[in-house]
Write a protein that holds these residues in place. Sequence first.
Motif, mmCIF file in Angstrom:
data_model
loop_
_atom_site.group_PDB
_atom_site.id
_atom_site.type_symbol
_atom_site.label_atom_id
_atom_site.label_comp_id
_atom_site.label_asym_id
_atom_site.label_seq_id
_atom_site.Cartn_x
_atom_site.Cartn_y
_atom_site.Cartn_z
ATOM 1 N N TYR A 95 0.867 -1.363 0.049
ATOM 2 C CA TYR A 95 -0.064 0.158 -0.047
ATOM 3 C C TYR A 95 0.822 1.283 -0.034
ATOM 4 N N ASN A 96 0.303 2.407 -0.430
ATOM 5 C CA ASN A 96 1.015 3.511 -0.791
ATOM 6 C C ASN A 96 -0.051 4.685 -0.630
ATOM 7 N N TYR A 97 -0.100 5.232 0.604
ATOM 8 C CA TYR A 97 -1.004 6.269 0.931
ATOM 9 C C TYR A 97 -0.559 7.755 0.603
ATOM 10 N N ASN A 98 0.742 7.941 -0.040
ATOM 11 C CA ASN A 98 1.230 9.245 0.128
ATOM 12 C C ASN A 98 0.515 9.967 -1.198
ATOM 13 N N SER A 99 0.491 11.427 -1.018
ATOM 14 C CA SER A 99 -0.238 12.383 -2.008
ATOM 15 C C SER A 99 0.628 12.224 -3.165
ATOM 16 N N ASP A 100 1.822 11.770 -3.427
ATOM 17 C CA ASP A 100 2.539 11.896 -4.700
ATOM 18 C C ASP A 100 2.723 10.638 -5.431
ATOM 19 N N ASN A 101 1.699 9.703 -5.159
ATOM 20 C CA ASN A 101 1.704 8.335 -5.904
ATOM 21 C C ASN A 101 0.649 8.471 -7.107
ATOM 22 N N LYS A 102 0.301 9.459 -7.399
ATOM 23 C CA LYS A 102 -0.549 9.575 -8.898
ATOM 24 C C LYS A 102 -1.777 8.684 -8.783
ATOM 25 N N GLY A 103 -2.342 8.628 -7.442
ATOM 26 C CA GLY A 103 -3.609 8.031 -7.348
ATOM 27 C C GLY A 103 -3.597 6.256 -6.933
ATOM 28 N N ILE A 104 -2.177 5.752 -7.309
ATOM 29 C CA ILE A 104 -2.112 4.484 -7.120
ATOM 30 C C ILE A 104 -1.759 4.319 -5.518
ATOM 31 N N VAL A 105 -2.972 3.322 -5.140
ATOM 32 C CA VAL A 105 -2.891 3.403 -3.597
ATOM 33 C C VAL A 105 -2.536 1.900 -3.142
ATOM 34 N N ALA A 106 -2.615 1.031 -4.190
ATOM 35 C CA ALA A 106 -1.966 -0.460 -3.746
ATOM 36 C C ALA A 106 -1.569 -1.133 -5.179
ATOM 37 N N ILE A 107 -0.468 -1.980 -4.800
ATOM 38 C CA ILE A 107 -0.187 -2.817 -5.836
ATOM 39 C C ILE A 107 0.047 -4.134 -5.744
ATOM 40 N N GLN A 108 -0.589 -5.006 -6.309
ATOM 41 C CA GLN A 108 -0.524 -6.598 -5.934
ATOM 42 C C GLN A 108 0.386 -7.396 -6.801
ATOM 43 N N TYR A 109 1.001 -8.234 -6.193
ATOM 44 C CA TYR A 109 2.082 -9.247 -6.971
ATOM 45 C C TYR A 109 1.639 -10.517 -6.589
ATOM 46 N N ASN A 110 2.089 -11.372 -7.623
ATOM 47 C CA ASN A 110 1.737 -12.661 -7.773
ATOM 48 C C ASN A 110 2.582 -13.593 -7.034
ATOM 49 N N LYS A 111 2.491 -14.833 -6.952
ATOM 50 C CA LYS A 111 3.579 -15.605 -6.008
ATOM 51 C C LYS A 111 4.933 -15.596 -6.488
ATOM 52 N N SER A 112 4.890 -15.291 -7.934
ATOM 53 C CA SER A 112 6.282 -15.213 -8.573
ATOM 54 C C SER A 112 6.867 -13.719 -8.494
ATOM 55 N N GLY A 113 6.280 -13.018 -7.571
ATOM 56 C CA GLY A 113 6.953 -11.672 -7.316
ATOM 57 C C GLY A 113 6.644 -10.611 -8.267
ATOM 58 N N MET A 114 5.812 -11.115 -9.684
ATOM 59 C CA MET A 114 5.777 -10.088 -10.602
ATOM 60 C C MET A 114 4.625 -9.504 -10.199
ATOM 61 N N LYS A 115 4.461 -8.034 -10.708
ATOM 62 C CA LYS A 115 3.357 -7.187 -10.375
ATOM 63 C C LYS A 115 2.156 -7.510 -11.362
ATOM 64 N N SER A 116 1.255 -7.816 -10.618
ATOM 65 C CA SER A 116 -0.215 -8.166 -11.343
ATOM 66 C C SER A 116 -1.001 -7.216 -11.462
ATOM 67 N N SER A 117 -1.411 -6.372 -10.653
ATOM 68 C CA SER A 117 -2.394 -5.246 -10.671
ATOM 69 C C SER A 117 -1.916 -4.021 -9.946
ATOM 70 N N GLU A 118 -2.706 -3.059 -10.375
ATOM 71 C CA GLU A 118 -2.635 -1.714 -9.626
ATOM 72 C C GLU A 118 -4.129 -1.222 -9.452
ATOM 73 N N THR A 119 -4.053 -0.732 -8.165
ATOM 74 C CA THR A 119 -5.430 -0.218 -7.522
ATOM 75 C C THR A 119 -5.230 1.408 -7.365
ATOM 76 N N LYS A 120 -6.168 2.274 -8.224
ATOM 77 C CA LYS A 120 -6.140 3.698 -8.418
ATOM 78 C C LYS A 120 -7.304 4.178 -7.717
ATOM 79 N N PHE A 121 -6.856 5.197 -6.849
ATOM 80 C CA PHE A 121 -8.179 6.167 -6.326
ATOM 81 C C PHE A 121 -8.775 6.885 -7.398
ATOM 82 N N VAL A 122 -9.917 7.021 -7.637
ATOM 83 C CA VAL A 122 -10.598 7.809 -8.761
ATOM 84 C C VAL A 122 -11.217 9.031 -8.351
#
Length: 236
Positions: A95-122
């Motif tokens: 999670y990232n709740y900082n105001s400089d994150n361009k709206g991305i509040v969370a990033i999900q990674y799969n079991k291989s450590g690869m980024k799978s999705s991003e959650t953006k505040f709208v």
Amino acid sequence: MMKNLLFIILLTIIINGCRELEILPTTTKSYDLSGKVELLSEKTVKIKLDKDWNYSFDTINPYYFISNKFFNGNGVLDSIYYFDKDSLFLSKVLYNYNSDNKGIVAIQYNKSGMKSSETKFVSFKDSIAYIEDYNANTKAILSKTWTKKVNFKVIWMKSEDVKNKFYSEWVYKRDENGIEIGIKTKFGLDKNQDYRIIKIKYLEWDNKGNWTKRIEYNEKEFETDCMLKVRKIKYD
């Protein structure tokens, strides 16, 4: 297929509220926790139940899920790690709740450590946060989620899977202390379906006043449609 889809949707739902990019984070209060909590480990298991509240694990239709939630020194959620019944790592959310994150509040990674999705505040209006979940590679929208919170606690939440048109909804009933005592849910393709009513029976509490074991049950299917939730809490 439906169970797998529901599992993915549950992992991608992120509870957030914000005002422009000044984001109201998920905290220990969001999970009905008191005290300075560092780690909340929660195990959810499908059980069979009798009229005397004795239970056994459901081996015919098993469900077993573990989540470890980590909080920083201010009680704000930092990350969640998900595991299966054998404690094998499945995925994680940072999670990232900082105001400089361009709206991305969370990033999900799969079991291989690869980024799978991003959650953006709208947007945020009338105490309702609207967020979107995107595929990390194609940037295609995966789901839309609306969440209403009061004092960091969820009042209701609904989510739509864009591709599969799968709909989910939660409405929480709380007592005078804000503790969950019931949940109304919907899962499926039909938004107009009737709610499934879940009641909660608490079994154990720790010396900080936080619950550590509870049963979630449906009165219409009392013996077979039940979940046991067990929590281990590490305090700072």
